[in-house]
Design a protein around this motif. Structure first.
Motif, PDB file in Angstrom:
ATOM      1  N   LEU A 149      14.106  14.779  57.868  1.00  0.00           N
ATOM      2  CA  LEU A 149      14.641  16.137  57.950  1.00  0.00           C
ATOM      3  C   LEU A 149      13.832  17.122  57.106  1.00  0.00           C
ATOM      4  N   GLU A 150      12.510  17.083  57.309  1.00  0.00           N
ATOM      5  CA  GLU A 150      11.642  18.021  56.613  1.00  0.00           C
ATOM      6  C   GLU A 150      10.635  18.595  57.598  1.00  0.00           C
ATOM      7  N   PRO A 151      10.075  19.749  57.290  1.00  0.00           N
ATOM      8  CA  PRO A 151       9.104  20.358  58.209  1.00  0.00           C
ATOM      9  C   PRO A 151       7.857  19.492  58.385  1.00  0.00           C
ATOM     10  N   ALA A 152       7.289  19.558  59.563  1.00  0.00           N
ATOM     11  CA  ALA A 152       6.086  18.772  59.862  1.00  0.00           C
ATOM     12  C   ALA A 152       4.954  19.114  58.909  1.00  0.00           C
ATOM     13  N   PHE A 153       4.807  20.390  58.567  1.00  0.00           N
ATOM     14  CA  PHE A 153       3.727  20.790  57.665  1.00  0.00           C
ATOM     15  C   PHE A 153       3.860  20.094  56.316  1.00  0.00           C
ATOM     16  N   ASP A 154       5.090  19.987  55.803  1.00  0.00           N
ATOM     17  CA  ASP A 154       5.314  19.322  54.520  1.00  0.00           C
ATOM     18  C   ASP A 154       4.977  17.831  54.608  1.00  0.00           C
ATOM     19  N   GLN A 155       5.339  17.197  55.714  1.00  0.00           N
ATOM     20  CA  GLN A 155       5.016  15.786  55.895  1.00  0.00           C
ATOM     21  C   GLN A 155       3.508  15.591  55.966  1.00  0.00           C
ATOM     22  N   LEU A 156       2.828  16.463  56.709  1.00  0.00           N
ATOM     23  CA  LEU A 156       1.362  16.371  56.792  1.00  0.00           C
ATOM     24  C   LEU A 156       0.710  16.613  55.436  1.00  0.00           C
ATOM     25  N   ALA A 157       1.273  17.504  54.639  1.00  0.00           N
ATOM     26  CA  ALA A 157       0.734  17.753  53.301  1.00  0.00           C
ATOM     27  C   ALA A 157       0.823  16.481  52.454  1.00  0.00           C
ATOM     28  N   GLN A 158       1.966  15.790  52.526  1.00  0.00           N
ATOM     29  CA  GLN A 158       2.120  14.528  51.798  1.00  0.00           C
ATOM     30  C   GLN A 158       1.152  13.474  52.321  1.00  0.00           C
ATOM     31  N   ASP A 159       1.025  13.406  53.642  1.00  0.00           N
ATOM     32  CA  ASP A 159       0.112  12.441  54.254  1.00  0.00           C
ATOM     33  C   ASP A 159      -1.337  12.714  53.834  1.00  0.00           C
ATOM     34  N   ALA A 160      -1.712  13.998  53.797  1.00  0.00           N
ATOM     35  CA  ALA A 160      -3.083  14.357  53.424  1.00  0.00           C
ATOM     36  C   ALA A 160      -3.364  13.990  51.971  1.00  0.00           C
ATOM     37  N   GLU A 161      -2.406  14.228  51.099  1.00  0.00           N
ATOM     38  CA  GLU A 161      -2.606  13.860  49.693  1.00  0.00           C
ATOM     39  C   GLU A 161      -2.755  12.342  49.559  1.00  0.00           C
ATOM     40  N   GLN A 162      -1.947  11.600  50.304  1.00  0.00           N
ATOM     41  CA  GLN A 162      -2.064  10.137  50.272  1.00  0.00           C
ATOM     42  C   GLN A 162      -3.406   9.679  50.838  1.00  0.00           C
TER      43      GLN A 162
END
Length: 179
Positions: A149-162
């Motif tokens: 339940l979070e915005p796609a942009f926020d998930q991608l930001a976490q994925d990019a940092e990982q």
């Protein structure tokens, strides 16, 4: 749209997002502390060097999808490049899969099992972004966003940092550290 309108738009984009860019730049600086004091050997040719530079800048500018794809490209070229230059390339195919490169580098103790798993996870992430996945596929962005339940942009930001964390861990391996 005339040139001045484009310039005005670019100026707003650059200044409105400056605090976020500064924060992401600090992430890169912090991650880079893991690298050798005299730098890092980056096998894989020009593409590896370009992917490293573009992955960092993409992350800083908030282009998270690009950062993820470039991170996986860098990892694949580094591992393949190391295998090619290690002298054991007599049986190395012209097109080496990423999974095979990970296995071979694990066999040569260039990477450990934990990093091999993280690199495999990066490949799964990359594949889910390149190839269509339905919402019922746990690796799809849509599924993960719905589950959290979070915005796609926020998930991608976490994925990019990982993803960047993973490639910095690869660059920090003893086989690649200089000093």
């Amino acid at each position: 749209m005339d040139d001045q309108a484009i310039i005005d738009h670019l100026e707003r984009y650059l200044t409105d997002t400056l605090p976020e860019k500064l924060g992401r730049s600090r992430v890169i600086v912090e991650l880079s502390q893991q690298l050798g004091k005299n730098g890092t050997l980056m096998p894989g040719g020009e593409i590896a060097w370009i992917a490293w530079n573009e992955a960092r800048w993409s992350f800083i500018h908030g282009h998270h999808l690009a950062a993820i794809l470039l991170a996986q490209s860098l990892a694949e070229h580094m591992l393949g490049g190391w295998l090619r230059m290690s002298g054991g390339s007599h049986d190395l195919p012209d097109r080496l899969t990423f999974a095979a490169a990970i296995r071979r580098c694990l066999d040569y103790s260039i990477i450990d099992g934990k990093l091999a798993q993280r690199l495999g996870d990066l490949a799964v992430l990359r594949n889910s972004l390149i190839h269509f996945r339905g919402l019922d596929d746990p690796s799809s962005l849509g599924h993960r966003v719905s589950a959290r339940l979070e915005p796609a942009f926020d998930q991608l930001a976490q994925d990019a940092e990982q993803a960047l964390n993973t490639i910095v861990s690869l660059l920090a391996c003893p086989a690649f550290r200089v000093g």
